[in-house]
Design a protein around this motif. Structure first.
Motif, short mmCIF file in Angstrom:
data_model
loop_
_atom_site.label_atom_id
_atom_site.label_comp_id
_atom_site.label_asym_id
_atom_site.label_seq_id
_atom_site.Cartn_x
_atom_site.Cartn_y
_atom_site.Cartn_z
N ASN A 38 6.29 18.32 20.63
CA ASN A 38 4.97 18.66 20.10
C ASN A 38 4.13 19.25 21.23
N SER B 6 3.44 15.68 13.58
CA SER B 6 2.36 14.99 14.29
C SER B 6 2.66 13.50 14.48
N ARG C 99 5.03 20.81 10.22
CA ARG C 99 4.18 21.99 10.09
C ARG C 99 4.04 22.77 11.39
N SER D 150 8.86 16.64 7.20
CA SER D 150 7.63 15.89 6.93
C SER D 150 7.16 16.24 5.52
N ARG D 151 6.24 15.44 5.01
CA ARG D 151 5.75 15.72 3.66
C ARG D 151 4.95 17.02 3.61
N VAL E 170 7.56 24.43 20.18
CA VAL E 170 8.88 24.30 19.54
C VAL E 170 9.67 25.61 19.61
N LYS F 48 5.23 26.31 11.67
CA LYS F 48 4.35 27.39 11.19
C LYS F 48 4.70 27.98 9.82
N GLN G 117 12.56 14.81 2.54
CA GLN G 117 11.35 14.19 3.09
C GLN G 117 11.61 12.79 3.65
N VAL G 118 11.12 12.61 4.86
CA VAL G 118 11.21 11.30 5.53
C VAL G 118 9.82 10.68 5.51
N GLY G 119 9.73 9.40 5.15
CA GLY G 119 8.43 8.74 5.22
C GLY G 119 8.18 7.82 4.06
N GLN G 120 6.94 7.39 4.00
CA GLN G 120 6.52 6.40 3.01
C GLN G 120 6.86 6.81 1.59
N THR G 121 6.67 8.08 1.27
CA THR G 121 6.97 8.56 -0.08
C THR G 121 8.24 9.42 -0.08
N GLN H 133 2.26 7.63 7.71
CA GLN H 133 3.15 7.68 6.55
C GLN H 133 4.51 8.27 6.91
N HIS H 134 4.55 9.12 7.94
CA HIS H 134 5.84 9.64 8.40
C HIS H 134 6.57 8.56 9.20
C1 FAD Z 1 -0.06 8.33 0.24
C2 FAD Z 1 0.51 9.26 1.26
C3 FAD Z 1 1.89 9.28 1.43
C4 FAD Z 1 2.45 10.14 2.40
N1 FAD Z 1 3.80 10.14 2.57
C5 FAD Z 1 4.33 10.88 3.57
C6 FAD Z 1 5.74 10.86 3.83
O1 FAD Z 1 6.53 10.23 3.13
N2 FAD Z 1 6.19 11.61 4.86
C7 FAD Z 1 5.39 12.37 5.66
O2 FAD Z 1 5.89 13.04 6.57
N3 FAD Z 1 4.07 12.41 5.41
C8 FAD Z 1 3.53 11.71 4.38
N4 FAD Z 1 2.20 11.79 4.14
C9 FAD Z 1 1.42 12.85 4.82
C10 FAD Z 1 1.03 12.50 6.23
O3 FAD Z 1 -0.22 11.82 6.21
C11 FAD Z 1 0.86 13.79 7.08
O4 FAD Z 1 -0.08 14.63 6.44
C12 FAD Z 1 2.15 14.57 7.28
O5 FAD Z 1 3.16 13.71 7.75
C13 FAD Z 1 1.89 15.68 8.30
O6 FAD Z 1 3.03 16.48 8.42
P1 FAD Z 1 3.28 17.28 9.80
O7 FAD Z 1 3.34 16.31 10.92
O8 FAD Z 1 4.42 18.17 9.56
O9 FAD Z 1 2.00 18.21 9.88
P2 FAD Z 1 0.72 18.14 10.82
O10 FAD Z 1 0.05 16.84 10.72
O11 FAD Z 1 -0.06 19.35 10.50
O12 FAD Z 1 1.30 18.24 12.28
C14 FAD Z 1 1.90 19.36 12.83
C15 FAD Z 1 2.13 19.06 14.29
O13 FAD Z 1 2.79 20.17 14.88
C16 FAD Z 1 2.24 20.36 16.17
N5 FAD Z 1 2.42 21.78 16.51
C17 FAD Z 1 1.79 22.86 15.99
N6 FAD Z 1 2.31 24.00 16.50
C18 FAD Z 1 3.27 23.63 17.38
C19 FAD Z 1 4.16 24.33 18.23
N7 FAD Z 1 4.18 25.68 18.25
N8 FAD Z 1 5.00 23.63 18.99
C20 FAD Z 1 5.01 22.26 18.98
N9 FAD Z 1 4.20 21.55 18.18
C21 FAD Z 1 3.35 22.21 17.39
C22 FAD Z 1 0.78 19.97 16.07
O14 FAD Z 1 0.29 19.57 17.35
C23 FAD Z 1 0.86 18.81 15.10
O15 FAD Z 1 0.97 17.57 15.77
C24 FAD Z 1 1.62 10.96 3.17
C25 FAD Z 1 0.23 10.92 2.99
C26 FAD Z 1 -0.31 10.09 2.05
C27 FAD Z 1 -1.80 10.05 1.88
#
Ligand code: FAD
Length: 325
Positions: free
Chosen positions: A288, A269, A211, A236-237, A307, A214, A250-254, A273-274
């Protein structure tokens, strides 16, 4: 100590790398215990594949070359494996933890009444019995497991076990075999979804986006970096749920479990789960802007920054490197 049996998964007449990893690990254990390795090859008759398995420590290949088995079908493939297991009586059976292996192994284990340990990442032999290390609770802990009875059936996580350099003097004998090809469900056609050309679960390098990018309009940065590095694309999910990319990425638990030599997490992040799907990667790079992002706890190299500044520079450097400049 007897025979170890491996399933030699092939696609379009070529052995999957994960099959060679399983054969190599079986060969290492056979060498240590004084046994032999045999393999089951279904849906292909190629002498080339038998020869290739021979150079990886397999001494005999049971070849089910019937054209009706060219496309994977659970029932006849499980029947073929069970038939060989009953005849050969191996003390252990290895299958790769690929989509096919995940489908096939439980069916085979049920057919021969044996125990199955899935997604194993290491083996040892203690008092003549196999012990396996495998992740539990989405990778939070590793368990050591043992089997009761034989054969001891295991699936092996791709990219964890090394493929030994082929030994040109190694030769395998081909044994023609046949099985009832009847199947109650069969794949009649497969349609490519336009996904990456490199299989994510088996890729040596994976670049995943989160995420922090953006919006979907910026995901091309991940795709370009992956292309420049000859890598598979992951996600990521959060971005899959947001509809930026398909769930197959998608990479991770699910999602998918990957174990590449190099995993680059771009704006991810590092939620537990990731991490469950990528923490066994050999080298992890996290990019990050948040110094407290959990990805940095598992990263071998942490790049703290934006990024949008870092990834274009990485793409340029990788492209220059590829072009030999
Ligand atoms: C039962 C269950 C199963 C799940 N299975 C999975 C799974 O298989 N895979 C998975 O990935 N997730 C899974 N999740 C979700 C997981 O908990 C997280 O919500 C998800 O991984 C977050 O994705 P993210 O890191 O892309 O987003 P975020 O958590 O929103 O992180 C975004 C990151 O980007 C950084 N960032 C923002 N802007 C910038 C920038 N300009 N430059 C550099 N860094 C920046 C932020 O600091 C932050 O660390 C599951 C959740 C549950 C409850």
């Amino acid at each position: 100590m007897g025979t170890l049996l491996t399933f030699a998964e092939q696609r379009d007449g070529a052995l999957r790398r994960a099959s060679l990893e399983a054969a190599s690990e079986a060969a290492r254990l056979a060498k240590a215990t004084g046994g032999t390795v045999e393999a089951v090859l279904v849906g292909a008759s190629g002498d080339g594949l038998v020869a290739e398995l021979g150079t990886h420590g397999v001494s005999r290949v049971h070849v089910f070359g019937d054209a009706a088995l060219a496309a994977y079908a659970t029932e006849p493939y499980a029947r073929a494996m069970a038939q060989v297991i009953t005849a050969v009586k191996p003390w252990a059976v290895f299958l790769p933890f690929t989509s096919m292996g995940k489908d096939l192994a439980p069916r085979v284990a049920a057919k021969v009444g044996a125990g199955l340990a899935s997604d194993c990442v290491a083996f040892t032999v203690k008092d003549g019995r196999l012990q396996a290390r495998r992740p539990m609770y989405a990778g939070k802990v590793y368990a050591t497991v043992e089997w009761e009875g034989e054969p001891q059936i295991a699936t092996l996580r791709p990219n964890v076990f090394t493929v030994d350099a082929p030994d040109p003097s190694g030769q395998a004998e081909a044994v023609a075999a046949s099985v009832d090809t009847k199947a109650r469900a069969r794949v009649t056609a497969s349609h490519a979804t336009g996904g990456g050309t490199i299989e994510l679960a088996e890729a040596q390098i994976v670049v995943s986006g989160g995420r922090g990018l953006k919006g979907p309009e910026h995901f091309h940065l991940v795709q370009e970096l992956a292309a420049a590095l000859g890598a598979a694309v992951g996600a990521s999910r959060a971005v899959v749920d947001a509809g930026w990319v398909d769930h197959q990425f998608q990479v991770g638990q699910t999602g998918k479990t990957v174990s590449p030599n190099l995993y680059i997490a771009v704006g991810i992040s590092g939620a537990i789960q990731h991490l469950a799907g990528m923490s066994s990667s050999r080298v992890i790079v996290g990019i990050n802007k948040d110094p407290d992002a959990p990805i940095f706890k598992v990263a071998d190299y942490g790049v703290q920054g934006d990024v949008f500044e870092i990834v274009p520079k990485l793409i340029e450097a990788a492209q220059k490197h590829r072009a030999g400049r």
